[in-house]
Each structure stands twice: as C-alpha cells, then as structure tokens.
Scaffold this active site. Structure first.
Site, PDB file in Angstrom:
ATOM      1  N   ASP A 134      -6.395  20.761  -9.147  1.00 16.27           N
ATOM      2  CA  ASP A 134      -7.790  20.343  -9.172  1.00 16.27           C
ATOM      3  C   ASP A 134      -8.717  21.260  -9.968  1.00 16.27           C
ATOM      4  O   ASP A 134      -9.421  20.806 -10.862  1.00 16.27           O
ATOM      5  CB  ASP A 134      -8.311  20.172  -7.732  1.00 16.27           C
ATOM      6  CG  ASP A 134      -9.699  19.559  -7.682  1.00 16.27           C
ATOM      7  OD1 ASP A 134      -9.913  18.552  -8.389  1.00 16.27           O
ATOM      8  OD2 ASP A 134     -10.560  20.077  -6.965  1.00 16.27           O
ATOM      9  N   CYS A 188      -1.797  -2.693 -13.051  1.00 11.44           N
ATOM     10  CA  CYS A 188      -2.933  -3.342 -12.372  1.00 11.44           C
ATOM     11  C   CYS A 188      -3.006  -4.831 -12.739  1.00 11.44           C
ATOM     12  O   CYS A 188      -3.656  -5.605 -12.015  1.00 11.44           O
ATOM     13  CB  CYS A 188      -4.250  -2.670 -12.747  1.00 11.44           C
ATOM     14  SG  CYS A 188      -4.414  -0.990 -12.126  1.00 11.44           S
ATOM     15  N   CYS A 191      -5.949  -7.744 -12.029  1.00 10.56           N
ATOM     16  CA  CYS A 191      -6.751  -7.436 -10.829  1.00 10.56           C
ATOM     17  C   CYS A 191      -7.983  -6.598 -11.213  1.00 10.56           C
ATOM     18  O   CYS A 191      -7.881  -5.655 -11.988  1.00 10.56           O
ATOM     19  CB  CYS A 191      -5.891  -6.650  -9.837  1.00 10.56           C
ATOM     20  SG  CYS A 191      -6.802  -6.069  -8.392  1.00 10.56           S
ATOM     21  N   CYS A 194     -11.286  -3.263  -7.712  1.00 15.53           N
ATOM     22  CA  CYS A 194     -12.061  -2.012  -7.633  1.00 15.53           C
ATOM     23  C   CYS A 194     -13.376  -2.122  -8.391  1.00 15.53           C
ATOM     24  O   CYS A 194     -14.424  -1.693  -7.899  1.00 15.53           O
ATOM     25  CB  CYS A 194     -11.234  -0.833  -8.138  1.00 15.53           C
ATOM     26  SG  CYS A 194     -10.515  -1.069  -9.772  1.00 15.53           S
ATOM     27  N   CYS A 214     -21.339   7.400  -9.505  1.00 15.62           N
ATOM     28  CA  CYS A 214     -20.235   7.256  -8.530  1.00 15.62           C
ATOM     29  C   CYS A 214     -20.662   7.880  -7.200  1.00 15.62           C
ATOM     30  O   CYS A 214     -21.078   9.040  -7.146  1.00 15.62           O
ATOM     31  CB  CYS A 214     -18.991   7.948  -9.078  1.00 15.62           C
ATOM     32  SG  CYS A 214     -17.635   8.043  -7.907  1.00 15.62           S
ATOM     33  N   CYS A 243     -13.281   2.112  -3.965  1.00 16.86           N
ATOM     34  CA  CYS A 243     -12.415   1.672  -5.067  1.00 16.86           C
ATOM     35  C   CYS A 243     -10.939   1.904  -4.744  1.00 16.86           C
ATOM     36  O   CYS A 243     -10.064   1.362  -5.415  1.00 16.86           O
ATOM     37  CB  CYS A 243     -12.811   2.317  -6.394  1.00 16.86           C
ATOM     38  SG  CYS A 243     -12.577   4.095  -6.475  1.00 16.86           S
TER      39      CYS A 243
END
Ligand code: B12
Length: 388
Positions: A134, A188, A191, A194, A214, A243
């Site tokens: 991260d 995905c 689709c 989200c 966000c 999402c």
C-alpha cells in the site's frame, strides 16, 4: 538453483504462510500505466495519497536498482461479522469498511512478505529484495494484474476468481530472475453494476475513478466535507464499498480463515455519540490497531457528526451543542452546526445564535448561517402547512 525450482519453492512457502494467492511478474517498467497516471493527474483525479513521483510509481528499478522480478501476493478478508450490533434510534452506530476490519492489513501482509523474503534468501543467498504494501512506490494493483492475481475491474479493484475483490495486495521486488505468470483477461463483460451504483458518479468510465468524488476518499479527508456529499455517507466512518458490494463476483464471498481480520463488532460498528468525546489516547487505544485509524480521529469524528445530523438524532443535541461551543477544531464546530441545523428545535436555535455572536472562524460562521437559514425555511414550510 533453477529459476522454475525457486518459484515452486516460493509457492510452497506461500502456502505454508497461508498466503491466498501468489503470482510472479517481470520488473520491467509499467509504461502503459505511466501514460494512464499522467492523464489521471491532468484530470485532477488523484487522491493525494499516491506516491507523487511517477517515475518511481512505474519503474521498479527506481526502488531496487537491480530489480528483475516482482512477487505479488493477495490475502482474502471477511465480509460478514457474527452478531453485528444493531443501530437503534438514540443509540446509532457508524461503520468502518471491511478493509479496516481486524488488525491493520499492512502489518499482516508485510509479515507474510518478510517470511517469503527469508525463504528467498535461503534459496538464493545474497538475493536483494524489497517488500511493499500500500504505502510503497508501486501500484499494487498494476503489479497484481501483471502477475496474474486477478483482473483490473470496472470498479478499479483487482478481482480474483476465488475471492472476488475482497483481497489485500502486496509485493516483493527482487533481483532474482523468476519465470513470470500470465495476466488474467478482464472478465467484467458488459456488467456495469459498479458504475450504476456509485452514489457520486466517481467512476467516470469503466476502470477510471475520480478520487476527489469517491466517498471512500472523502471519508478520509480532514477538512469540511462538501455539503453535497453529506447525505451520501449513510453512517460510513471510514472507507466506502458500494462499488464492491454490488459486484457479482463478490456475491456470497466471505473468507474468514485469517483470524487477524476477524472484526470486533463494537470496534467496527461503534456507537456514534461516544466517539465525539474521545481523547487522542482513547482513540489510539480503541482504534489504533485498525487500518482505518491512519488519518487520526478528526475525520472519524466529523463523519460521526454527519451521521448523527443526517439521521436527525435528537438525543445527540447536547453533545453537538457542546462541540459547537467548545471544540477547538473549526471542522468539528462547523460540522456540528450543520448537524444541529438538520435536527432543529428551540434549544438548537438558541445555541446556534449564541455561537454566531461568538464565533471567529469564517467557515464555521458560514455553516452556522446556513444552519439557521435551514431552520428558518423549515419553520416557514411548517407554518404554511399548518395554515393550509
Ligand atoms: C490512492 C489509493 C486509494 C484512493 C484512490 C483509489 C483509486 N481507485 O485510484 C482512494 C482513497 C479513493 C482509495 C479507495 C479504496 N482503496 Co485504495 N489505494 C490507493 C493506493 C495507495 C494507490 C492507488 C492508485 O495509485 N490509484 C491510481 C490509479 C490510476 O491506478 P491503480 O488503481 O493503482 O492502477 C490501475 C489503473 O491504473 C488501471 N489502468 C492502467 N491502465 C489502464 C488503461 C485502461 C483503459 C483502464 C480502464 C485502466 C487502466 O489498471 C491498474 C491496475 O488495476 C493503493 C495502494 C498502492 N500503493 O497501489 C490502494 C489500494 C488500491 N486500495 C485498496 C482498497 C482495498 C481500497 C478500498 C476498497 C478501501 C475502502 N473500502 O474504502 C477503496 C476502493 C475504492 C476504489 N474503487 O478504488 C487496495 C485494493 C485491493 C484490490 N483488490 O484491488 C489497494 C491496492 C491497497 C492494498 N495494498 O491492498 N484508495
């Protein structure tokens, strides 16, 4: 030792360390990502939490000059808790997102990666390696994608076939040449769940996120939360995950085998009112072991005030007035004014008027003025209703 053999040994070690997924990638620069990040910056879509140096972000050799390979890992986290405490009128609760459940994942993944590093040193004495989770320079998602851990979803998350996107990511850069795995193709399809569900339209197109809009980002800011977002948090204190919740690949997924990530119900769904009065020490003691505490207590308290105001919790009025009158942080005073403006009542109006006379901070004064205006409009509407 033959590189295939080293790879096999590392995979075996990963299994022993209870790492859910491991993948191998070359340490070549991420040239496509670099172009993407330049566009991202130009559009003003960054959050400010990313490594600012795009060369460092996209070239592993800026972190480890002799880098040849990257080993990516993923650890699954749970999505359901046993006996979640109920949020009730007068005893409302907020929530930390699932990525903040249990022990801070940075520590857990780093430990696993250190275990792999020790194994690598055993297999290749003198091997250079660097571990990141991260906060490192690289894009953990781009690395995971290249190493075949999962595909980059339309919600921008890495989605794995086994665990959905409920995985944390981390990596180790090394100077050892290892055979790479194949990336997985995007699955995905057509689709758009989200994109359709994002309450703020932050997913501007498939795989593209405007961080500034966000809600996951907005829960972590330290300033005033722009008014247009205050009604969209729904009790979220840290992070946001709509999402992910709506993603068909995540449906029914709940992996509880990493005990470290087991949530403590009262910690991840805390009562809102007591949060307002925590000292720094109490905050660290209660929440310091969670990933969601990294920005300190102010954003959490601000979000708790927003939730109390949004749900018009009248029992919170004394606490909110106390904050409005005594808290040294303008963000907290101003947000308390907004919450009081939504709740209303004689006592509230008196407190708002008194604070207006005393307050020095311009932004807080603006919040007080619009809270009083909100009361005024509501009273007028009530009056019209009674007369009709
Ligand atoms: C900054 C940051 C944030 C910001 C911005 C997120 C974002 N989507 O950019 C904010 C605060 C909003 C955030 C929120 C969250 N985050 Co965050 N965050 C990061 C961080 C530190 C950097 C991400 C970044 O640089 N983004 C910039 C974008 C442009 O690049 P990228 O996503 O890294 O790379 C992808 C795109 O560039 C894309 N791409 C490249 N070229 C092209 C071309 C095309 C055409 C397309 C469509 C895409 C595309 O593919 C890359 C790989 O997927 C990473 C850790 C790290 N060091 O990487 C964690 C990380 C991404 N976060 C993580 C998590 C768990 C979250 C949350 C779920 C937490 C929560 N519940 O609130 C949310 C999810 C919100 C979301 N939809 O992304 C995990 C993701 C795990 C996973 N399965 O994907 C990470 C990897 C941390 C970790 N080590 O586990 N995060």
């Amino acid at each position: 030792m033959d590189p295939e053999q080293i790879k096999e040994e590392l995979k075996r070690e990963a299994e022993r360390l209870h790492i859910d997924k491991i993948g191998f990638a070359s340490a070549e620069p991420f040239t496509e990502l670099k172009q993407r990040l330049i566009r991202h910056r130009k559009a003003g879509f960054e959050s400010g939490f990313e490594e600012p140096d795009l060369e460092k972000r996209t070239d592993p050799r800026k972190s480890l000059p002799e880098a040849r390979s990257i080993i990516a890992i993923a650890l699954a986290y749970p999505t359901r808790m046993k006996n979640p405490p109920k949020s009730r009128a007068g005893a409302l609760r907020g929530k930390f997102c699932r990525a903040s459940w249990g022990e801070d994942y940075h520590r857990v993944l780093k430990n696993k990666l250190e275990g792999l590093k020790a194994k690598l040193s055993e297999l290749v004495p003198g091997a250079a390696a660097m571990v990141m989770v991260d906060t490192g320079a690289l894009s953990d998602r781009a690395v995971a994608e290249r190493a075949g851990i999962g595909w980059s979803g339309k919600n921008t998350s890495i989605i794995t076939k086994e665990f959905g996107s409920w995985v944390y990511l981390g990596e180790m850069i090394t100077d050892v040449q290892l055979p790479p795995d194949e990336p997985i193709t995007q699955a995905c399809g057509d689709c758009t769940a989200c994109l359709d569900a994002c309450p703020t339209g932050a997913l501007t197109e498939p795989g593209r996120l405007n961080s500034q809009a966000c809600l996951a980002y907005l829960t972590q800011t330290k300033g005033f939360l722009p008014e247009e977002y205050r009604g969209k948090l729904g009790g979220s204190l840290y992070g946001f995950e709509t999402c992910q919740m709506v993603c068909p690949y995540n449906r029914g997924k709940n992996f509880t085998h990493h005990r470290e990530f087991t949530p403590e119900p009262d910690q991840v769904k805390p009562l809102l009112k007591p949060l307002l009065h925590l000292s720094n020490r109490e905050f660290r003691e209660r929440f310091g072991s969670m990933a969601g505490s990294w920005r300190g207590k102010k954003p959490i308290q601000r979000n708790a005030i927003i939730a109390l105001g949004w749900y018009r919790d009248r029992t919170a009025v004394p606490d909110l007035i106390h904050l409005l009158e005594t808290d040294i942080r303008p963000v907290i005073r101003g947000t308390a004014a907004w919450a009081l403006g939504r709740i209303g009542g004689e006592e509230v109006e008196t407190a708002l008027r008194q604070s207006k006379a005393r307050e020095q901070d311009e932004q807080v004064l603006k919040e007080i003025a619009s809270a009083l205006q909100a009361r005024h409009s509501e009273k007028k509407a009530e009056h019209r209703y009674r007369e009709a």
